[in-house]
Design an enzyme around this catalytic site. Structure first.
Site, mmCIF file in Angstrom:
data_model
loop_
_atom_site.group_PDB
_atom_site.id
_atom_site.type_symbol
_atom_site.label_atom_id
_atom_site.label_comp_id
_atom_site.label_asym_id
_atom_site.label_seq_id
_atom_site.Cartn_x
_atom_site.Cartn_y
_atom_site.Cartn_z
ATOM 1 N N TYR A 7 -11.005 45.805 57.525
ATOM 2 C CA TYR A 7 -10.029 45.674 56.465
ATOM 3 C C TYR A 7 -10.175 44.052 56.388
ATOM 4 C CZ TYR A 7 -7.989 50.239 57.054
ATOM 5 O OH TYR A 7 -8.075 51.490 57.072
ATOM 6 N N HIS A 16 -11.751 55.190 48.123
ATOM 7 C CA HIS A 16 -10.497 55.800 48.313
ATOM 8 C C HIS A 16 -9.346 54.567 48.241
ATOM 9 C CE1 HIS A 16 -11.144 54.947 52.465
ATOM 10 N NE2 HIS A 16 -10.020 54.295 52.532
ATOM 11 N N HIS A 30 -11.753 54.576 62.677
ATOM 12 C CA HIS A 30 -10.379 55.227 62.734
ATOM 13 C C HIS A 30 -10.538 56.654 63.558
ATOM 14 C CE1 HIS A 30 -9.306 52.708 59.497
ATOM 15 N NE2 HIS A 30 -10.116 53.258 58.540
ATOM 16 N N HIS A 54 -4.452 49.277 50.706
ATOM 17 C CA HIS A 54 -5.647 48.810 50.438
ATOM 18 C C HIS A 54 -6.343 49.518 49.627
ATOM 19 C CE1 HIS A 54 -6.621 51.628 53.988
ATOM 20 N NE2 HIS A 54 -7.777 52.185 53.470
ATOM 21 N N HIS A 109 -10.923 62.260 52.964
ATOM 22 C CA HIS A 109 -9.966 61.511 52.050
ATOM 23 C C HIS A 109 -10.403 60.832 50.905
ATOM 24 C CE1 HIS A 109 -10.799 57.781 53.815
ATOM 25 N NE2 HIS A 109 -9.507 57.383 54.021
ATOM 26 N N GLU A 139 -11.190 47.159 52.308
ATOM 27 C CA GLU A 139 -11.853 47.859 53.262
ATOM 28 C C GLU A 139 -13.275 48.269 52.920
ATOM 29 O OE1 GLU A 139 -10.648 51.832 54.085
ATOM 30 O OE2 GLU A 139 -11.294 51.875 56.282
HETATM 31 FE FE LIG Z 1 -9.015 53.528 54.051
#
Ligand SMILES: [Fe+2]
Length: 252
Positions: free
Chosen positions: A200, A97, A191, A159, A144, A210
């Site tokens: 990251y 993503h 997260h 990112h 996501h 990431e």
């Molecule tokens: Fe991410």
């Protein structure tokens, strides 16, 4: 695809569409929405069929395509091994993503939900006004596929993220980052949003990358998960429970 350039950043992000008929339908709907759509001929990138290209309300370019040739080195389909070659490096499984920064978060939400059929899995909202500050969009069973953060400057990249297998793979990635003195932003950590595990880091161009593992499975009837901005520390970095300045300010 990487290309040499004087400055870091993202040219475009592309999504695969399941049929030419959908590509035509999206082209029509994007134009009707008022977005400029341009055609990119098949073969402009090796192995990629015709694309349509549009600039979203946040200033980011997105391309849609149907045809993409498989690469020479995979995937194996006949008695498929876990890996075709001996694995090296951080063992990324695939691109996962992007997180992009731009102004018109409500506009891009409308385009991706109403035209392209994405769902919003999670949002971060202002405690008082309810204004969306961050938006997490999915077109799959992933938590996501695209995330957007409200930002004064359009067209920015926060990112690009690559999937690794699990928490142990993140540890191995962290070992590699230290071994080769790769500039690390934060992690390994987790997260709250997506519940994915993360590190990251910055590549030599200055873009943030990431490595990401886990995260929940999304289904279209899932209720929207809402985070108040006052809890954004826990939302982004679940263990640290606070953001760092670098994470907030460095975009390319
Ligand atoms: Fe991410």
């Amino acid at each position: 695809v990487l290309r040499e350039c004087d400055e870091a950043g993202l040219d475009l992000m592309a999504f695969k569409v399941s049929s030419e008929a959908y590509l035509d339908e999206y082209e029509e709907k994007l134009r009707a929405f008022g977005l400029e759509v341009t055609a990119v001929a098949a073969g402009e990138q090796p192995g990629v069929g015709r694309r349509i290209s549009f600039v979203a309300p946040t200033g980011h370019r997105f391309d849609l395509y149907v045809e993409m040739e498989l690469s020479d080195n995979g995937p194996m389909t006949n008695n498929p091994d876990v890996c075709q070659q001996d694995q090296r490096g951080m063992k990324a499984i695939r691109f996962d993503h992007c997180l992009l920064y731009g102004g018109d978060v409500d506009g891009i939400k409308k385009v991706f939900e109403e035209i392209l059929g994405f769902s919003t899995s999670e949002v971060v909202v202002d405690d008082d006004t309810g204004m969306i500050i961050a938006l997490f969009l999915t077109c799959s069973n992933k938590a996501h596929d695209l995330a957007i953060v409200r930002h004064e400057e359009d067209g920015k990249l926060h990112h690009v993220s690559f999937l690794v297998e699990d928490w142990t793979s993140l540890r191995d990635a962290a070992d590699i980052m230290t071994r080769y003195d790769i500039s690390r932003d934060i992690g390994p950590t987790r997260h709250g949003i997506t519940r994915g595990q993360t590190i990251y880091f910055f590549d030599p161009s200055g873009n943030r990358n990431e490595v990401f593992a886990g995260g929940y499975s999304f289904y279209p009837d899932n209720p929207l998960r809402v985070w108040k901005a006052s809890s954004v520390g826990k939302a982004i970095f679940y263990y640290e429970r606070e953001l760092n300045d670098r994470f907030m300010t460095v975009v390319t």
